[in-house]
Design a protein around this motif. Structure first.
Motif, PDB file in Angstrom:
ATOM      1  N   TRP A   1      -0.728  -7.977   4.486  1.00 15.28           N
ATOM      2  CA  TRP A   1       0.177  -7.587   5.435  1.00 15.28           C
ATOM      3  C   TRP A   1       0.014  -6.883   6.555  1.00 15.28           C
ATOM      4  O   TRP A   1      -0.963  -6.057   5.927  1.00 15.28           O
ATOM      5  N   HIS A   2       0.101  -7.052   7.383  1.00 10.48           N
ATOM      6  CA  HIS A   2      -1.000  -5.895   8.745  1.00 10.48           C
ATOM      7  C   HIS A   2       0.407  -6.422   9.446  1.00 10.48           C
ATOM      8  O   HIS A   2       0.886  -6.724  10.138  1.00 10.48           O
ATOM      9  N   TYR A   3      -0.145  -5.242  10.282  1.00 11.91           N
ATOM     10  CA  TYR A   3       1.180  -5.117  12.352  1.00 11.91           C
ATOM     11  C   TYR A   3       0.489  -6.129  13.069  1.00 11.91           C
ATOM     12  O   TYR A   3      -0.581  -5.925  12.919  1.00 11.91           O
ATOM     13  N   LEU A   4       1.496  -6.329  13.998  1.00 14.41           N
ATOM     14  CA  LEU A   4       0.476  -7.837  14.867  1.00 14.41           C
ATOM     15  C   LEU A   4       0.429  -6.535  16.042  1.00 14.41           C
ATOM     16  O   LEU A   4       1.694  -5.543  16.243  1.00 14.41           O
ATOM     17  N   ALA A   5      -0.550  -6.765  16.272  1.00 12.40           N
ATOM     18  CA  ALA A   5      -0.922  -5.761  18.097  1.00 12.40           C
ATOM     19  C   ALA A   5      -1.798  -6.133  19.168  1.00 12.40           C
ATOM     20  O   ALA A   5      -2.968  -6.318  18.661  1.00 12.40           O
TER      21      ALA A   5
END
Length: 113
Positions: A48-52
């Motif tokens: 899981w990672h945030y889209l940036a």
């Protein structure tokens, strides 16, 4: 929620704000509350990672109200809520080992505020 003259603070039910984490499966107080289970036969390539995008290194998008879906890349004087979109990248075991026949894909993004 942004409090003018203060800072970002956790959402509050009395304002009708959604839960801190939202997905098509429901709402919760943490990523694990709303994350879909790992699909059988797939492996996690990237957790899981945030889209940036480059314009938003920290990943936040801003809007006037939580139900507004008109999120922007930058905070203004009239944006009082923010969100991040999270995803994890999955692939079939043959794609991970390089054996071919499997395609990489990302799960449905989750939203955090």
């Amino acid at each position: 929620r942004w409090y003018p003259g203060q800072s970002w603070k956790p959402t509050r039910a009395r304002f009708g704000d959604p839960s801190p984490w939202v997905s098509s499966a429901g709402t919760g107080t943490s990523l694990l509350d709303v994350a879909p289970p790992l699909v059988e036969g797939f492996a996690v390539l990237r957790d899981w990672h945030y889209l940036a995008p480059k314009e938003r290194v920290d990943g936040w998008e801003y809007a006037v109200t939580p139900g507004n879906n008109n999120f922007r890349d930058t905070q203004t004087k009239t944006t009082f809520v923010r969100r991040r979109l999270w995803c994890r990248v999955l692939a079939t075991p043959s794609a991970v080992s390089g054996g071919g026949g499997g395609g990489e894909f990302a799960t449905t993004p989750l939203e955090s505020s």
